[in-house]
Design a protein around this motif. Structure first.
Motif, PDB file in Angstrom:
ATOM      1  N   ILE A  62      45.732  38.676  50.888  1.00 46.02           N
ATOM      2  CA  ILE A  62      47.253  39.846  51.312  1.00 46.02           C
ATOM      3  C   ILE A  62      46.655  39.858  52.823  1.00 46.02           C
ATOM      4  CG2 ILE A  62      47.354  42.320  51.753  1.00 46.02           C
ATOM      5  CD1 ILE A  62      47.194  42.215  48.424  1.00 46.02           C
ATOM      6  N   ARG A  63      44.673  40.094  53.949  1.00 46.95           N
ATOM      7  CA  ARG A  63      44.595  40.444  54.687  1.00 46.95           C
ATOM      8  C   ARG A  63      45.385  38.921  55.630  1.00 46.95           C
ATOM      9  NH1 ARG A  63      39.827  42.238  52.056  1.00 46.95           N
ATOM     10  NH2 ARG A  63      39.910  44.912  52.178  1.00 46.95           N
ATOM     11  N   ALA A  64      44.830  37.717  55.485  1.00 47.92           N
ATOM     12  CA  ALA A  64      45.107  36.694  56.352  1.00 47.92           C
ATOM     13  C   ALA A  64      47.061  36.729  56.200  1.00 47.92           C
ATOM     14  CB  ALA A  64      44.618  35.362  55.090  1.00 47.92           C
ATOM     15  N   ALA A  65      47.734  37.010  55.508  1.00 45.27           N
ATOM     16  CA  ALA A  65      48.886  37.169  55.368  1.00 45.27           C
ATOM     17  C   ALA A  65      49.700  37.572  56.640  1.00 45.27           C
ATOM     18  CB  ALA A  65      49.501  37.532  54.430  1.00 45.27           C
ATOM     19  N   GLY A  66      48.733  38.575  56.776  1.00 43.45           N
ATOM     20  CA  GLY A  66      49.073  39.847  57.813  1.00 43.45           C
ATOM     21  C   GLY A  66      49.333  40.729  57.459  1.00 43.45           C
ATOM     22  N   VAL A  74      41.338  41.629  32.136  1.00 43.93           N
ATOM     23  CA  VAL A  74      40.950  41.121  32.418  1.00 43.93           C
ATOM     24  C   VAL A  74      39.918  40.478  34.463  1.00 43.93           C
ATOM     25  CG1 VAL A  74      41.531  38.119  32.801  1.00 43.93           C
ATOM     26  CG2 VAL A  74      42.342  39.903  31.046  1.00 43.93           C
ATOM     27  N   ALA A  75      38.980  40.078  34.306  1.00 41.53           N
ATOM     28  CA  ALA A  75      38.365  40.499  35.017  1.00 41.53           C
ATOM     29  C   ALA A  75      38.597  39.021  35.738  1.00 41.53           C
ATOM     30  CB  ALA A  75      36.600  40.818  35.300  1.00 41.53           C
ATOM     31  N   TYR A  76      38.836  39.624  37.622  1.00 37.09           N
ATOM     32  CA  TYR A  76      39.696  38.380  38.064  1.00 37.09           C
ATOM     33  C   TYR A  76      38.888  38.607  39.649  1.00 37.09           C
ATOM     34  CZ  TYR A  76      42.950  40.933  40.864  1.00 37.09           C
ATOM     35  OH  TYR A  76      44.020  41.409  41.659  1.00 37.09           O
ATOM     36  N   ASP A  77      39.056  37.492  40.629  1.00 30.94           N
ATOM     37  CA  ASP A  77      38.514  37.177  41.690  1.00 30.94           C
ATOM     38  C   ASP A  77      40.026  38.115  43.054  1.00 30.94           C
ATOM     39  OD1 ASP A  77      36.904  37.252  44.770  1.00 30.94           O
ATOM     40  OD2 ASP A  77      36.635  35.012  43.732  1.00 30.94           O
ATOM     41  N   HIS A  78      39.460  39.219  42.457  1.00 25.82           N
ATOM     42  CA  HIS A  78      40.193  40.758  43.067  1.00 25.82           C
ATOM     43  C   HIS A  78      40.098  40.613  44.833  1.00 25.82           C
ATOM     44  CE1 HIS A  78      37.171  43.188  41.272  1.00 25.82           C
ATOM     45  NE2 HIS A  78      37.216  43.709  43.435  1.00 25.82           N
ATOM     46  N   GLU A  79      38.541  40.386  45.279  1.00 25.39           N
ATOM     47  CA  GLU A  79      38.172  39.933  46.470  1.00 25.39           C
ATOM     48  C   GLU A  79      38.552  39.163  47.381  1.00 25.39           C
ATOM     49  OE1 GLU A  79      36.618  42.242  48.565  1.00 25.39           O
ATOM     50  OE2 GLU A  79      35.379  43.260  46.597  1.00 25.39           O
ATOM     51  N   ALA A  80      39.189  37.952  46.114  1.00 26.95           N
ATOM     52  CA  ALA A  80      39.658  36.929  47.268  1.00 26.95           C
ATOM     53  C   ALA A  80      41.066  37.214  47.306  1.00 26.95           C
ATOM     54  CB  ALA A  80      39.518  35.091  46.292  1.00 26.95           C
ATOM     55  N   GLY A 124      51.570  41.220  46.728  1.00 25.01           N
ATOM     56  CA  GLY A 124      50.591  40.039  46.811  1.00 25.01           C
ATOM     57  C   GLY A 124      51.127  38.937  47.899  1.00 25.01           C
ATOM     58  N   ALA A 125      50.459  37.992  48.223  1.00 20.10           N
ATOM     59  CA  ALA A 125      50.098  37.397  49.334  1.00 20.10           C
ATOM     60  C   ALA A 125      51.090  35.699  48.609  1.00 20.10           C
ATOM     61  CB  ALA A 125      49.334  37.085  49.955  1.00 20.10           C
ATOM     62  N   GLU A 126      50.617  35.348  47.496  1.00 20.13           N
ATOM     63  CA  GLU A 126      51.665  34.569  46.955  1.00 20.13           C
ATOM     64  C   GLU A 126      52.943  34.667  46.558  1.00 20.13           C
ATOM     65  OE1 GLU A 126      48.568  31.125  46.219  1.00 20.13           O
ATOM     66  OE2 GLU A 126      47.724  33.193  45.795  1.00 20.13           O
ATOM     67  N   PRO A 127      53.855  35.371  46.296  1.00 23.71           N
ATOM     68  CA  PRO A 127      54.871  35.162  46.017  1.00 23.71           C
ATOM     69  C   PRO A 127      56.151  34.258  45.814  1.00 23.71           C
ATOM     70  CG  PRO A 127      55.769  35.924  48.120  1.00 23.71           C
ATOM     71  CD  PRO A 127      53.828  35.497  47.780  1.00 23.71           C
ATOM     72  N   GLY A 128      56.270  32.879  46.422  1.00 23.92           N
ATOM     73  CA  GLY A 128      56.760  31.610  45.951  1.00 23.92           C
ATOM     74  C   GLY A 128      56.185  31.191  44.654  1.00 23.92           C
ATOM     75  N   LEU A 157      44.073  46.470  45.167  1.00 23.80           N
ATOM     76  CA  LEU A 157      43.266  45.392  45.280  1.00 23.80           C
ATOM     77  C   LEU A 157      41.869  45.501  44.609  1.00 23.80           C
ATOM     78  CD1 LEU A 157      45.025  42.146  45.183  1.00 23.80           C
ATOM     79  CD2 LEU A 157      46.008  43.709  43.935  1.00 23.80           C
ATOM     80  N   VAL A 158      40.921  46.029  45.339  1.00 22.47           N
ATOM     81  CA  VAL A 158      39.628  46.143  45.027  1.00 22.47           C
ATOM     82  C   VAL A 158      39.664  47.711  44.523  1.00 22.47           C
ATOM     83  CG1 VAL A 158      37.570  46.192  46.580  1.00 22.47           C
ATOM     84  CG2 VAL A 158      39.150  44.701  47.302  1.00 22.47           C
ATOM     85  N   ASP A 159      40.135  48.632  44.608  1.00 18.59           N
ATOM     86  CA  ASP A 159      39.792  49.841  44.488  1.00 18.59           C
ATOM     87  C   ASP A 159      40.656  50.447  42.451  1.00 18.59           C
ATOM     88  OD1 ASP A 159      42.271  50.868  45.305  1.00 18.59           O
ATOM     89  OD2 ASP A 159      41.000  52.131  46.739  1.00 18.59           O
ATOM     90  N   GLY A 160      41.603  49.228  42.370  1.00 19.76           N
ATOM     91  CA  GLY A 160      42.898  49.357  41.435  1.00 19.76           C
ATOM     92  C   GLY A 160      42.947  50.960  42.043  1.00 19.76           C
TER      93      GLY A 160
END
Length: 247
Positions: free
Chosen positions: A230-234, A219-225, A41-45, A243-246
């Motif tokens: 992840i894409r923005a982080a390169g 628990v459903a969440y905004d997996h698209e966000a 994922g994109a937010e480890p910190g 995350l989208v297809d599970g």
């Protein structure tokens, strides 16, 4: 007491926040984090700070293989994609965050409960519990009646009676499963941050010490966000797709 079991958070803030809000709505009184706070994922910190704050307030946390890889280096069995994310993750964390990961225990025992990321028979080797054979090995490696682990990314529930063959149950989300006396139980809540059973909804479970019983939750969440981050982080596109297809 209701104990929320959260594992394989994998730097997914959106999923973690959704799971924690749901657990609070279910009356969770204590939290156990079963490893792999970073990776993919994109937010480890943010996730490391979140878990460390909960530990300061009495939560339990154990080390996962991705946590270990970030502080000690990746293992030879890690695929190239995971190795790439390990290097990226390490560069995102400060000294305090790395120190927190480095000091995580491999396992924690509380009364008749064992908390460990991968298994009880060889925790540092990160073998997966994917069948009854590994489940039996894990259950026989501890005297605890209840073993809780992650690593597999799919919800699983195994039991071993005092006499007879080990069994596996397929728990329905939201339905409490009584944990019968005379059995040992191995509970795998499934991944919060990266489910892999075809359902993108985040996984976790609540263990009730009175009874006892366990309830698996989705628990459903905004997996698209989360995928967009992840894409923005390169990071590799496949990690966003998972995350989208599970899967």
């Amino acid at each position: 007491m209701k104990v929320a079991l959260v594992t394989d958070l994998h730097a997914n803030r959106d999923a973690v926040e959704a799971v924690m809000a749901h657990a609070a709505s279910q009356g969770a009184q204590r939290y156990v984090f079963l490893g792999d706070f970073v990776g993919y994922g994109a937010e480890p910190g943010w996730v490391v700070d979140f878990v460390s704050d909960h530990v300061r307030h009495g939560a339990v946390a154990v080390m996962g293989n991705h946590d270990s890889a970030v502080v000690q280096g990746p293992t030879q069995t890690m695929v190239p994609q995971a190795r790439e994310v390990v290097a990226w993750t390490r560069a995102q964390l400060d000294d305090d965050q790395l120190d927190f990961l480095a000091r995580l225990p491999m396992s924690v025992t509380e009364g008749n409960r064992l908390y460990v990321h991968a298994n009880a028979f060889a925790p540092t080797q990160w073998a997966y519990v994917v069948s009854r054979l590994e489940a039996i090995r894990s259950l026989l490696a501890t005297e605890c009646l209840f073993t809780f682990c992650g690593h597999v990314h799919e919800p699983r529930l195994f039991h071993l009676p005092d006499s007879g063959e080990a069994g596996e149950l397929s728990p329905a989300p939201g339905s409490p499963v009584p944990l019968s006396a005379g059995h040992r139980w191995l509970i795998i809540p499934g991944a919060t941050g990266q489910p892999r059973d075809g359902n993108p909804a985040a996984c976790y479970a609540i263990f009730e010490t009175e009874g006892p019983a366990v309830t698996f939750h989705r628990v459903a969440y905004d997996h698209e966000a989360a995928a967009a981050k992840i894409r923005a982080a390169g990071l590799p596109e496949r990690l966003a797709d998972r995350l989208v297809d599970g899967e």
